[in-house]
Design an enzyme around this catalytic site. Sequence first.
Site, PDB file in Angstrom:
ATOM      1  N   ASN A   8       1.006   6.928 -13.389  1.00  0.00           N
ATOM      2  CA  ASN A   8       0.524   6.193 -14.656  1.00  0.00           C
ATOM      3  C   ASN A   8      -0.353   7.456 -15.160  1.00  0.00           C
ATOM      4  O   ASN A   8      -1.221   7.733 -14.934  1.00  0.00           O
ATOM      5  CB  ASN A   8      -0.328   5.134 -14.028  1.00  0.00           C
ATOM      6  CG  ASN A   8      -0.765   4.350 -15.462  1.00  0.00           C
ATOM      7  OD1 ASN A   8      -0.740   4.824 -16.558  1.00  0.00           O
ATOM      8  ND2 ASN A   8      -1.706   3.414 -15.026  1.00  0.00           N
ATOM      9  N   ASP A 141       4.926  -0.206 -21.616  1.00  0.00           N
ATOM     10  CA  ASP A 141       3.833  -0.658 -22.271  1.00  0.00           C
ATOM     11  C   ASP A 141       4.131  -1.553 -23.420  1.00  0.00           C
ATOM     12  O   ASP A 141       3.246  -2.581 -23.725  1.00  0.00           O
ATOM     13  CB  ASP A 141       2.623   0.533 -22.592  1.00  0.00           C
ATOM     14  CG  ASP A 141       1.426   0.569 -21.586  1.00  0.00           C
ATOM     15  OD1 ASP A 141       1.528  -0.453 -20.834  1.00  0.00           O
ATOM     16  OD2 ASP A 141       0.839   1.465 -21.646  1.00  0.00           O
ATOM     17  N   GLY A 201     -10.905   1.101 -22.561  1.00  0.00           N
ATOM     18  CA  GLY A 201     -10.897   2.338 -21.978  1.00  0.00           C
ATOM     19  C   GLY A 201     -11.116   3.475 -22.815  1.00  0.00           C
ATOM     20  O   GLY A 201     -11.320   3.289 -24.048  1.00  0.00           O
TER      21      GLY A 201
END
Length: 368
Positions: A8, A141, A201
């Site tokens: 990832n 995604d 994030g």
Amino acid sequence: MNAILVLNAGSSSLKASVFEAVADLPLLASGRITRIGAQAVFSWNGNPVAEFPTTVDHGGALRELLTWTERSANDWHLQAVGHRIVHGGEVFSSPTMLTPQVLHQLETLIPLAPLHQPTCLAAVYAIAQSHPDLMQIGCFDTAFHKYHAPVFQHYALPKYLRDQGIRRYGFHGLSYEWVAHELVRKHPQIAPGRIVAAHLGNGASLCAMLAGKSVDTTMGMTALDGLPMGTRCGCIDPGVVLYMLRVLNLKAERVEQILSCESGLVGLSGVSHDVQNLLESGSTEANFAIQFFCTMAAQHIARMAVSIGGLDALVFTGGIGEHAASIRTQIKEMLSFLVPFEVLVISANEERMIAEHCWTLSTQQVRP
């Protein structure tokens, strides 16, 4: 034992997880390198291993993680490698075997995700070179947002441009899919409701979900849109870009560099893209960057609530969402005018979501 390796790659991190290839997918080992581009830190199975110089890039991080994965292999036999692929475009809406033809199609999407797509694909090619017969699977995604209603897909542009693929795709889908999965498992009374999930994030976005399905999201055609992020600008007047090109005479490549790598928290603060550093700094500029981030997040959460007709729960996830309690508090206080809603924190686990997809697809592939 058979095992599944999951890679990832984020904009400032790289994670590797190894799961046993059985139905409940027990975790065998994991490593992560965070704060790539700052003072990168490497940990393996939760234990700090080393600090890297600020010059370490994703390539160096990948090599280090693969070395530790092979060193820890013991009696593992890798059955498949799963990759988080940021952009699947209009074609890829489910986990897919990464054949040369598929990789060629994914390369054409690099301009839509220049910070992520090259890194994702570089990992695929590195594995293919060292283990050419190993099954590799891409999980996208963008897939979780594939079936948005047209009003949440389109820009107010002429049809001939929309027909050429200019539309809102959305990202962080694997993170939001995991949130939906965990809501069903741990909060079944909330899962069917109106949820805004905040993946905060270095990359940040929101997703409005109804009964576990994505309805709307803040990111658009690229991962630049929506919330301000660590180094990305978030939503911005398109006229600003035209001004930079026409009046300031900046080249397109320079504009891209500014918007993707020099804006967001680092641009506002002049200090760092890392929230921990900003919170510790306490400077006027750092505090302003934090205030700006929280304000934009709260405004966009209210926008997402409109898309689903209200707000039953706000779920924080991602590095900032999970670990920066003061950020969560500021955002919640700005939304205090809304009807009371639940606030939850769910740890991001895109790796397990990818592993589950890989287990399903690889099992289908080996059936007679």
